[in-house]
Design an enzyme around this catalytic site. Structure first.
Site, PDB file in Angstrom:
ATOM      1  N   ASP A 279      38.792 -31.804  37.728  1.00 13.98           N
ATOM      2  CA  ASP A 279      38.048 -30.616  37.301  1.00 13.98           C
ATOM      3  C   ASP A 279      36.656 -30.569  37.929  1.00 13.98           C
ATOM      4  O   ASP A 279      36.093 -31.600  38.289  1.00 13.98           O
ATOM      5  CB  ASP A 279      37.951 -30.618  35.764  1.00 13.98           C
ATOM      6  CG  ASP A 279      37.583 -29.254  35.205  1.00 13.98           C
ATOM      7  OD1 ASP A 279      37.780 -28.238  35.914  1.00 13.98           O
ATOM      8  OD2 ASP A 279      37.079 -29.208  34.067  1.00 13.98           O
TER       9      ASP A 279
ATOM     10  N   LEU B 247      53.465 -46.291  46.276  1.00 11.27           N
ATOM     11  CA  LEU B 247      52.934 -45.391  45.249  1.00 11.27           C
ATOM     12  C   LEU B 247      53.800 -44.129  45.135  1.00 11.27           C
ATOM     13  O   LEU B 247      54.246 -43.589  46.142  1.00 11.27           O
ATOM     14  CB  LEU B 247      51.507 -44.975  45.647  1.00 11.27           C
ATOM     15  CG  LEU B 247      50.835 -43.867  44.830  1.00 11.27           C
ATOM     16  CD1 LEU B 247      50.464 -44.370  43.439  1.00 11.27           C
ATOM     17  CD2 LEU B 247      49.583 -43.352  45.545  1.00 11.27           C
TER      18      LEU B 247
ATOM     19  N   HIS C  59      37.136 -26.205  46.186  1.00  4.46           N
ATOM     20  CA  HIS C  59      38.551 -26.619  46.265  1.00  4.46           C
ATOM     21  C   HIS C  59      38.820 -27.335  47.592  1.00  4.46           C
ATOM     22  O   HIS C  59      39.520 -28.344  47.633  1.00  4.46           O
ATOM     23  CB  HIS C  59      39.478 -25.406  46.120  1.00  4.46           C
ATOM     24  CG  HIS C  59      39.354 -24.712  44.792  1.00  4.46           C
ATOM     25  ND1 HIS C  59      39.302 -25.402  43.603  1.00  4.46           N
ATOM     26  CD2 HIS C  59      39.270 -23.390  44.465  1.00  4.46           C
ATOM     27  CE1 HIS C  59      39.191 -24.535  42.597  1.00  4.46           C
ATOM     28  NE2 HIS C  59      39.160 -23.318  43.098  1.00  4.46           N
TER      29      HIS C  59
END
Ligand code: IPE
Ligand code: IPE
Ligand code: MG
Length: 241
Positions: free
Chosen positions: A22, A133, A39
């Site tokens: 955020d 991962l 962004h």
């Protein structure tokens, strides 16, 4: 300056870390730029944190990239986010393979623009054999959507006698969620100072450790990630016992 990385106990790593990324908009506004610039810079943090997770030996990293509610943002912001998503996924596929990272996605992917969905599925297919991962992107995701969806599927299976009501356990419910096969998060991080969950993984975080930081997502770097792991390792998890 000693690094948080050196303080990590590699024998007690969180298996799954989830992040609410955020603060992109506020980060950009503070610098006098449009939210989109935030962004774009957030992508750098995604790259850094994914690499840090892979290097540390974390098995699952879930990133909240776009919520069901985010569809209500101005059209130009939604379009920019979708474009950024597609571009990044395409560009990063070779790096994911190099780092043995497998990509997965959770959420209502049927709402994604066709082009974005196709490129996402291609990246998922091309990284599917990697066993380091697992990077899970939450896209067009909200926990209430997911639970609603799970209830519909489960009711259907009850109606068709595939399962009986008395056999429904917590595990059954977990298996109807889009996160089936993904263990519950051990640690959830939210950046940028808001102390809320915003419809993310509500069922799955029953016993997750929560970590909040004021750092905006575009400023979040490997050291911030290591710091959160060190803090996690200082906590005593009791699971009600
Ligand atoms: C997080 O940053 C990214 C997404 C939700 C897509 P925001 O866009 O929410 O930025 P703030 O919270 O308004 O600063
Ligand atoms: C949560 O952030 C969703 C993502 C990070 C993708 P928001 O910025 O959408 O959440 P609120 O509006 O602050 O609760
Ligand atoms: Mg926000």
């Amino acid at each position: 300056m000693s690094s948080f990385k050196e303080k990590i106990d590699s024998y007690h790593l969180p298996r799954h870390i989830a992040i609410i990324m955020d603060g992109n908009g506020r980060w950009a506004k503070e610098r006098g730029y449009d939210r989109i610039f935030g962004h774009q810079n957030g992508v750098i943090s995604v790259r850094e944190v994914t690499e840090a997770a892979a290097e540390t030996g974390i098995k699952y990293l879930t990133l909240y990239a776009f919520s069901t509610e985010n569809w209500a943002r101005p059209e130009h912001e939604v379009n920019a986010l979708m474009e950024l998503l597609v571009d990044t996924i395409e560009k990063e596929t070779p790096t994911l393979n190099k780092n043995n990272v497998r990509l997965k996605a959770i959420g209502d992917l049927s709402r994604l623009p066709a082009g974005a969905a196709k490129k996402l599925q291609r990246c998922i297919a091309e990284t599917s054999v990697n066993d380091g991962l697992t990077l899970v992107l939450a896209l067009s995701y909200s926990s209430r959507w997911e639970i609603n969806n799970a209830i519909k599927l489960l009711c259907n299976d009850v109606k068709n006698s595939k399962i009986s009501i008395s056999d429904i356990t917590d595990e059954t419910i977990s298996n109807y969620l889009t996160t089936r096969e993904i263990p519950d998060p051990d640690l959830m991080i939210r950046t940028s100072g808001e102390i809320r969950i915003s419809n993310f993984l509500l069922w799955q975080i029953a016993y997750t450790e929560l970590y909040f930081t004021n750092t905006h997502w575009p400023d979040f770097r490997k050291e911030n990630f290591y710091e959160a792991i060190v803090e996690y390792q200082s906590r005593e998890r009791r699971f009600g016992k």
